[in-house]
Design an enzyme around this catalytic site. Structure first.
Site, mmCIF file in Angstrom:
data_model
loop_
_atom_site.group_PDB
_atom_site.id
_atom_site.type_symbol
_atom_site.label_atom_id
_atom_site.label_comp_id
_atom_site.label_asym_id
_atom_site.label_seq_id
_atom_site.Cartn_x
_atom_site.Cartn_y
_atom_site.Cartn_z
ATOM 1 C CD GLN A 1 -7.956 -4.980 -4.323
ATOM 2 O OE1 GLN A 1 -7.715 -4.506 -3.448
ATOM 3 N NE2 GLN A 1 -8.899 -4.689 -5.042
ATOM 4 C CB CYS B 1 -3.013 -0.231 6.224
ATOM 5 S SG CYS B 1 -4.261 -0.358 3.968
ATOM 6 C CB CYS C 1 -0.759 0.059 1.416
ATOM 7 S SG CYS C 1 -1.983 1.642 1.713
ATOM 8 C CD GLU C 2 -0.121 5.164 -4.017
ATOM 9 O OE1 GLU C 2 -1.302 6.380 -3.810
ATOM 10 O OE2 GLU C 2 0.678 4.785 -5.155
ATOM 11 C CG HIS C 3 -2.345 5.634 0.537
ATOM 12 N ND1 HIS C 3 -3.444 4.874 0.586
ATOM 13 C CD2 HIS C 3 -2.523 6.018 -0.060
ATOM 14 C CE1 HIS C 3 -4.268 5.763 -0.732
ATOM 15 N NE2 HIS C 3 -3.208 6.436 -1.288
ATOM 16 C CG HIS C 4 -1.381 3.035 5.595
ATOM 17 N ND1 HIS C 4 -2.490 2.557 5.171
ATOM 18 C CD2 HIS C 4 -1.863 4.078 6.571
ATOM 19 C CE1 HIS C 4 -3.089 3.916 5.830
ATOM 20 N NE2 HIS C 4 -3.025 4.483 6.782
ATOM 21 C CG HIS D 1 -6.280 -3.823 1.090
ATOM 22 N ND1 HIS D 1 -5.202 -2.889 -0.070
ATOM 23 C CD2 HIS D 1 -7.119 -4.271 0.079
ATOM 24 C CE1 HIS D 1 -5.139 -2.855 -1.176
ATOM 25 N NE2 HIS D 1 -6.895 -3.818 -0.968
#
Length: 208
Positions: free
Chosen positions: A138, A168, A97-100, A166
């Site tokens: 995704q 996250c 995940c590019e956010h976490h 996920h």
């Protein structure tokens, strides 16, 4: 006097040049995160951890060094006139995940209707990894896979579905372990004719 309004020219932005830090800088970044988490980075169990993490990152994110077009560039025309659905389902993948910066893990289902040639079946798994082994969402991963298939194979239609858990969402935040996210994209005949989408879903539902 009437003024002539000229259309605005669309500005084309140049791709950014990514400057990669050195391996030593990457290892120091790992030490910094360990120390921020509260660890003693000098203790025996962690002394080699920065090297191991950087080496693991080379494997986790090798997609940045791969090219989807190269993966899909070899096709086969000698298929006896076959022009129906080619489907490879349950392709395992993992991404981050590019956010976490934590993993999401799942499987991909990829189908296409060939025009005049087919690609080796393993290539659909490989092209999934080209994009999965990068920082991702995704939704974006789904789009990139189907775009690569359309660009390289020029099929009459393509269908991609991803299902993934996920971390996250499972390990932090709402902590809903086992929740599965589904994303899908259809192009060409699959997008235009509902019966082709139905066939795609029927084939996915077949018992192994």
């Amino acid at each position: 006097m009437d003024a002539t309004i000229k259309p605005l020219k669309k500005e084309i932005s140049e791709p950014k040049t990514i400057v990669r830090p050195s391996r030593e800088e990457a290892e120091q970044a790992v030490r910094t995160l360990l120390a921020w988490a509260g660890e003693d980075v000098s203790r025996e169990g962690l002394q080699e951890t920065p090297k191991r993490v950087v080496k693991a990152y080379e494997e986790f994110f090798e997609g940045y060094r791969l090219d989807a077009e190269e993966v899909l560039n070899k096709t086969f025309r000698d298929v006896g006139g076959y022009d129906d659905i080619v489907l490879v389902k349950d392709i395992p993948f993992f991404s981050h995940c590019e956010h976490h910066m934590v993993p999401f893990v799942g499987k991909a289902h990829i189908a296409y209707l060939p025009t005049d040639s087919v690609v080796g079946l393993s290539k659909l798994g490989r092209v999934t990894d080209v994009f999965a082994k990068r920082f991702q969402t995704q939704e974006n991963l789904t789009q990139q896979i189907i775009d690569a298939i359309n660009d390289s194979l020029n099929p009459r239609g393509a269908a991609v579905m991803l299902e993934a858990e996920h971390m996250c969402m499972s390990l932090r935040g709402v902590k809903k372990h086992g929740a599965i996210t589904l994303t899908q994209r259809f192009t060409g005949v699959f997008a235009e004719e509902p019966k082709e989408q139905d066939r795609f879903f029927q084939l996915l539902a077949l018992q192994k």
